[in-house]
Design a protein around this motif. Structure first.
Motif, short mmCIF file in Angstrom:
data_model
loop_
_atom_site.label_atom_id
_atom_site.label_comp_id
_atom_site.label_asym_id
_atom_site.label_seq_id
_atom_site.Cartn_x
_atom_site.Cartn_y
_atom_site.Cartn_z
N GLU A 155 -12.26 -7.29 -11.24
CA GLU A 155 -11.41 -6.84 -10.26
C GLU A 155 -11.49 -6.53 -8.69
OE1 GLU A 155 -9.14 -3.81 -14.03
OE2 GLU A 155 -10.79 -2.92 -12.95
N ALA A 156 -12.51 -5.55 -8.39
CA ALA A 156 -12.78 -6.40 -7.57
C ALA A 156 -12.60 -7.84 -6.25
CB ALA A 156 -13.54 -5.98 -6.74
N MET A 157 -12.73 -8.31 -7.21
CA MET A 157 -13.41 -9.83 -6.39
C MET A 157 -11.99 -10.50 -6.79
SD MET A 157 -16.58 -10.87 -5.61
CE MET A 157 -16.51 -12.58 -5.26
N ALA A 158 -10.77 -10.30 -7.28
CA ALA A 158 -9.64 -10.57 -7.56
C ALA A 158 -8.19 -9.39 -7.13
CB ALA A 158 -9.15 -11.60 -8.40
N PRO A 159 -8.27 -9.86 -5.80
CA PRO A 159 -6.95 -8.37 -5.12
C PRO A 159 -6.58 -9.31 -5.10
CG PRO A 159 -8.96 -8.87 -3.72
CD PRO A 159 -9.45 -9.22 -4.73
N PRO A 160 -5.27 -8.98 -5.07
CA PRO A 160 -3.83 -9.03 -4.65
C PRO A 160 -4.09 -9.21 -3.33
CG PRO A 160 -3.45 -7.25 -5.88
CD PRO A 160 -4.83 -7.10 -5.89
N ARG A 161 -3.34 -10.01 -2.76
CA ARG A 161 -3.47 -10.43 -1.13
C ARG A 161 -2.87 -9.39 -0.45
NH1 ARG A 161 -0.34 -15.36 1.51
NH2 ARG A 161 -1.56 -15.87 3.28
N TYR A 162 -3.45 -9.24 0.52
CA TYR A 162 -3.48 -7.92 1.22
C TYR A 162 -3.46 -6.58 0.80
CZ TYR A 162 0.13 -11.75 3.41
OH TYR A 162 0.31 -12.76 3.85
N HIS A 163 -4.12 -6.47 -0.07
CA HIS A 163 -4.47 -5.21 -0.58
C HIS A 163 -5.93 -5.19 -0.30
CE1 HIS A 163 -1.01 -5.66 -3.04
NE2 HIS A 163 -1.10 -5.30 -3.58
N ALA A 164 -6.47 -3.49 -0.15
CA ALA A 164 -7.47 -3.35 0.43
C ALA A 164 -8.28 -1.81 -1.09
CB ALA A 164 -8.14 -2.99 1.21
N ILE A 165 -9.58 -1.97 -1.29
CA ILE A 165 -9.42 -0.91 -2.31
C ILE A 165 -10.30 -0.54 -0.96
CG2 ILE A 165 -12.20 -0.08 -3.51
CD1 ILE A 165 -11.62 -3.36 -4.31
N ASN A 166 -9.86 1.49 -1.76
CA ASN A 166 -9.51 2.78 -1.04
C ASN A 166 -10.37 3.53 -1.30
OD1 ASN A 166 -8.43 1.88 1.36
ND2 ASN A 166 -7.00 1.62 -0.44
N VAL A 167 -11.47 4.36 -1.26
CA VAL A 167 -12.80 5.14 -1.52
C VAL A 167 -12.29 6.59 -0.39
CG1 VAL A 167 -15.36 5.55 -2.13
CG2 VAL A 167 -13.98 3.54 -2.33
N ASP A 181 -0.17 -0.22 -2.65
CA ASP A 181 0.81 -1.21 -2.70
C ASP A 181 1.09 -1.65 -1.35
OD1 ASP A 181 2.62 -3.21 -3.54
OD2 ASP A 181 4.67 -2.23 -4.19
N ALA A 182 0.78 -2.48 -0.49
CA ALA A 182 0.26 -3.09 0.33
C ALA A 182 1.45 -3.73 1.03
CB ALA A 182 -0.87 -3.79 1.23
N ARG A 183 2.21 -3.55 2.04
CA ARG A 183 3.15 -4.69 2.57
C ARG A 183 1.92 -6.37 3.52
NH1 ARG A 183 6.89 -2.01 5.78
NH2 ARG A 183 8.35 -3.71 6.12
N ALA A 184 3.30 -7.04 2.89
CA ALA A 184 2.86 -8.39 3.88
C ALA A 184 3.17 -8.17 5.13
CB ALA A 184 3.57 -9.61 3.57
N PRO A 185 1.93 -8.56 6.14
CA PRO A 185 1.95 -8.65 8.27
C PRO A 185 3.24 -9.11 7.87
CG PRO A 185 0.28 -9.63 7.27
CD PRO A 185 0.59 -8.92 5.70
N HIS A 186 4.31 -8.56 8.73
CA HIS A 186 5.03 -9.32 9.35
C HIS A 186 5.44 -10.66 10.30
CE1 HIS A 186 7.71 -5.95 9.85
NE2 HIS A 186 7.05 -5.02 9.88
#
Length: 200
Positions: A155-167, A181-186
């Motif tokens: 799962e870590a190796m295939a994150p959705p685009r623009y997303h990050a795992i947060n600890v 759920d991250a928004r795409a850059p403008h």
């Protein structure tokens, strides 16, 4: 000693920087709510860049340790590509352990866990830091599997685009790892007004 002086003063950029009469008051900057950006361009050369970065970090560390309790306003030191100034590694080892009690947060921005010296990486992990993991190498994710559980390596190796795992550590506890759920850059072309000014 002479070899070291020749290294410092034999470089025109270093000689000008280190011989300047201008005062860099990092204690004032750490306390006064300033945003201070320091750019060390690549054309300085690797050695000069490394020496200047370590010198500036020494000023920051001394300012951090020298602030009286009444002036310990929370502040952050952000280091982009810290592996480009390896001489600062010993300083980072001290600061990552001590900075929290001096109300100074450290943020490192880099691509791969292997870019840091192994002992520094181990100290960072043991210091209980927060992680924001954007797409990186398999080695980086494998090194942090315990921190990101229950997220798997796949799962870590295939994150959705623009997303990050947060600890995140908050209130003395670790918030379970999450991927917001991250928004795409403008799109810069869509955020300019009729005068061509960037509105982002």
């Amino acid at each position: 000693m002479l070899n070291r002086l020749d290294l410092l003063l034999g470089d025109d950029v270093l000689a000008e920087c280190l011989g300047s009469n201008r005062v860099l008051d990092f204690r004032q900057w750490l306390t006064g709510g300033y945003l201070v950006a320091i750019h060390l361009p690549d054309d300085l050369g690797r050695e000069a860049k490394d020496i200047l970065a370590d010198f500036l970090l020494s000023k920051i560390e001394l300012a951090m340790l020298g602030r009286p309790e009444s002036q310990q306003r929370p502040c952050f030191v952000i280091a982009d590509e810290p592996h480009q100034y390896p001489s600062a590694a010993e300083r980072w080892k001290r600061m990552v352990v001590e900075s929290r009690k001096w109300r100074v947060g450290l943020l490192w921005l880099f691509h791969d866990w292997r870019q840091l010296p192994r002992d520094l990486a181990d100290i960072i992990k043991s210091a209980g830091v927060n992680y924001h993991l954007y797409p990186s190498s398999k080695h980086t994710y494998k090194s942090l599997l315990e921190e990101v559980e229950p997220i798997t390596l796949e799962e870590a190796m295939a994150p959705p685009r623009y997303h990050a795992i947060n600890v995140i550590r908050s209130g003395g506890a670790v918030v379970p790892p999450f991927v917001p759920d991250a928004r795409a850059p403008h799109d810069a072309d869509q955020t300019r007004d009729r005068h061509g000014l960037n509105l982002c």
